[in-house]
Design a protein around this motif. Structure first.
Motif, mmCIF file in Angstrom:
data_model
loop_
_atom_site.group_PDB
_atom_site.id
_atom_site.type_symbol
_atom_site.label_atom_id
_atom_site.label_comp_id
_atom_site.label_asym_id
_atom_site.label_seq_id
_atom_site.Cartn_x
_atom_site.Cartn_y
_atom_site.Cartn_z
ATOM 1 N N SER A 49 0.827 -1.210 0.000
ATOM 2 C CA SER A 49 0.000 0.000 0.000
ATOM 3 C C SER A 49 0.860 1.259 0.000
ATOM 4 N N VAL A 52 2.048 1.813 -3.551
ATOM 5 C CA VAL A 52 0.934 2.203 -4.413
ATOM 6 C C VAL A 52 0.534 3.646 -4.141
ATOM 7 N N GLN A 53 0.469 4.031 -2.872
ATOM 8 C CA GLN A 53 0.010 5.367 -2.499
ATOM 9 C C GLN A 53 1.018 6.459 -2.817
ATOM 10 N N LEU A 58 -2.350 10.411 -7.843
ATOM 11 C CA LEU A 58 -3.529 10.007 -7.078
ATOM 12 C C LEU A 58 -3.795 10.973 -5.933
ATOM 13 N N GLN A 63 -6.795 7.666 -3.403
ATOM 14 C CA GLN A 63 -6.092 6.782 -2.469
ATOM 15 C C GLN A 63 -7.066 6.042 -1.569
ATOM 16 N N ILE A 66 -8.564 3.301 -3.576
ATOM 17 C CA ILE A 66 -7.600 2.211 -3.740
ATOM 18 C C ILE A 66 -7.541 1.363 -2.472
ATOM 19 N N ASN A 67 -7.555 2.014 -1.326
ATOM 20 C CA ASN A 67 -7.580 1.256 -0.061
ATOM 21 C C ASN A 67 -8.818 0.369 0.024
ATOM 22 N N VAL A 183 -7.905 4.811 -10.589
ATOM 23 C CA VAL A 183 -8.404 3.787 -9.678
ATOM 24 C C VAL A 183 -8.910 2.578 -10.460
ATOM 25 N N PHE A 186 -6.067 0.563 -11.559
ATOM 26 C CA PHE A 186 -5.491 -0.146 -10.412
ATOM 27 C C PHE A 186 -6.313 -1.383 -10.077
ATOM 28 N N GLU A 187 -7.632 -1.253 -10.086
ATOM 29 C CA GLU A 187 -8.490 -2.392 -9.754
ATOM 30 C C GLU A 187 -8.274 -3.548 -10.731
#
Length: 199
Positions: A49, A52-53, A58, A63, A66-67, A183, A186-187
């Motif tokens: 994480s 990624v963050q 983003l 963020q 994403i979490n 996002v 990312f998913e």
């Protein structure tokens, strides 16, 4: 019961494991292993994480989304997060763990295969002795210690500190090229990561 040696960077995180280890309860070895594995899962998720963050594009809303995507995916394991770290940092798992990788990797894979049965109180079929369980706690701690050392050196974060998002904001990114920019992307990437759908 043998002595549990915990490296300094892990001592704060492992205070509860140490307390369980020193009890006289008959289940202390199993309890210590379960809690140690949970802490390993948490470390890999935090380190993943954190990286990624650090994506510069983003904002806070992205963020948070994403979490939520990470929390919603039930197919994410420490090995998945390690694979994600490897892909983001463009390194190998052996790079992350260092010289102990060859020795510890088979042990971690073996523990991963039976840890779910232990967690649910099922028979493992491994004929695990007290000595085996004690050794396995040590294997996971050694692996986590190696990952923490590399994380600190290469990324400025060991996966053990709390407030991951805040730390990611204030520490310089080490990722040259992210495989996602939104996002939604990312998913998709996370889903592929969970399924191992990469060439």
């Amino acid at each position: 019961m043998g002595t549990l040696t915990i490296p300094d960077p892990l001592k704060g995180e492992f205070a509860t494991v140490q307390a369980i280890w020193e009890l006289q309860a008959s289940t202390r070895r199993v309890d210590a292993l379960i809690l140690t594995w949970v802490k390993y899962e948490k470390q890999t998720r935090r380190l993943f994480s954190f990286l990624v963050q650090q994506h510069f594009g983003l904002d806070m809303l992205a963020q948070s989304a994403i979490n939520r995507a990470i929390l919603a995916n039930r197919q994410l394991y420490p090995s998945t997060f390690l694979s994600g770290i490897v892909r983001l940092a463009r390194c190998t798992e052996a790079d992350l763990i260092g010289v102990a990788h060859a020795q510890l990797s088979p042990e971690i894979s073996r523990i991963h295969r039976y840890r779910k049965k232990i967690l649910h109180g099922q028979l493992t079929g491994q004929k695990l002795t007290a000595a085996h369980l004690e050794a396995d706690v040590g294997h996971v701690i050694a692996w986590m210690s190696a990952l923490a050392a590399t994380g600190t050196r290469e990324f400025g974060y060991n996966g053990l500190e709390r407030n991951t998002a805040q730390l990611a904001t204030f520490r310089a990114t080490q990722i040259a090229d992210f495989p996602f920019d939104t996002v939604a992307e990312f998913e998709i990437w996370l889903g592929n990561l969970a399924r191992g759908h990469f060439p």
